[in-house]
Design a protein around this motif. Sequence first.
Motif, PDB file in Angstrom:
ATOM      1  N   SER A  78       0.418  -1.303  -0.306  1.00  0.00           N
ATOM      2  CA  SER A  78      -0.031   0.245  -0.069  1.00  0.00           C
ATOM      3  C   SER A  78       0.604   1.162   0.301  1.00  0.00           C
ATOM      4  CB  SER A  78      -0.733   0.026   1.494  1.00  0.00           C
ATOM      5  OG  SER A  78      -1.793   1.160   1.510  1.00  0.00           O
TER       6      SER A  78
ATOM      7  N   LYS B 211      -4.741  10.154  -0.286  1.00  0.00           N
ATOM      8  CA  LYS B 211      -4.553   9.350  -0.649  1.00  0.00           C
ATOM      9  C   LYS B 211      -3.869   7.751  -0.402  1.00  0.00           C
ATOM     10  CE  LYS B 211      -7.837  10.964  -3.942  1.00  0.00           C
ATOM     11  NZ  LYS B 211      -8.486  10.681  -5.469  1.00  0.00           N
ATOM     12  N   SER B 212      -4.542   6.267  -1.311  1.00  0.00           N
ATOM     13  CA  SER B 212      -3.675   5.189  -1.069  1.00  0.00           C
ATOM     14  C   SER B 212      -3.897   3.891  -2.166  1.00  0.00           C
ATOM     15  CB  SER B 212      -3.292   4.204   0.376  1.00  0.00           C
ATOM     16  OG  SER B 212      -4.720   3.849   0.360  1.00  0.00           O
ATOM     17  N   LYS B 213      -3.172   3.559  -2.382  1.00  0.00           N
ATOM     18  CA  LYS B 213      -3.019   2.354  -3.682  1.00  0.00           C
ATOM     19  C   LYS B 213      -2.675   0.967  -3.520  1.00  0.00           C
ATOM     20  CE  LYS B 213      -2.718   2.230  -9.041  1.00  0.00           C
ATOM     21  NZ  LYS B 213      -2.636   2.793  -9.907  1.00  0.00           N
TER      22      LYS B 213
ATOM     23  N   TYR C 180      -0.975  -2.314  -5.288  1.00  0.00           N
ATOM     24  CA  TYR C 180       0.797  -2.804  -5.693  1.00  0.00           C
ATOM     25  C   TYR C 180       0.617  -3.607  -5.413  1.00  0.00           C
ATOM     26  CZ  TYR C 180       0.298   2.448  -7.728  1.00  0.00           C
ATOM     27  OH  TYR C 180       0.672   3.756  -8.002  1.00  0.00           O
TER      28      TYR C 180
END
Length: 77
Positions: free
Chosen positions: A22, A38-40, A42
């Motif tokens: 994250s 904001k987090s994404k 991978y």
Amino acid sequence: MPKRILQGTVTSDQNAQTVTVSVERRFRHPVLKKTIRKSKKYRAHDENNTFKTGDSVRIQECAPKSKTKRWEVLVES
């Protein structure tokens, strides 16, 4: 062209040779001038299954290793 390097936290290490990382980014809202986080997530390749949930890691872009994996964990020495 240099490969992108991101820093994040391992959120899952359930799969073989794969970790979910994250990555959080912060930026200022253009109108409200408020800092937004904001987090994404991978999926990254971890060859020796060395990283566990909660570890802070750096990931680097690479050629596709599977359907969802386009990143690999950098081994710090």
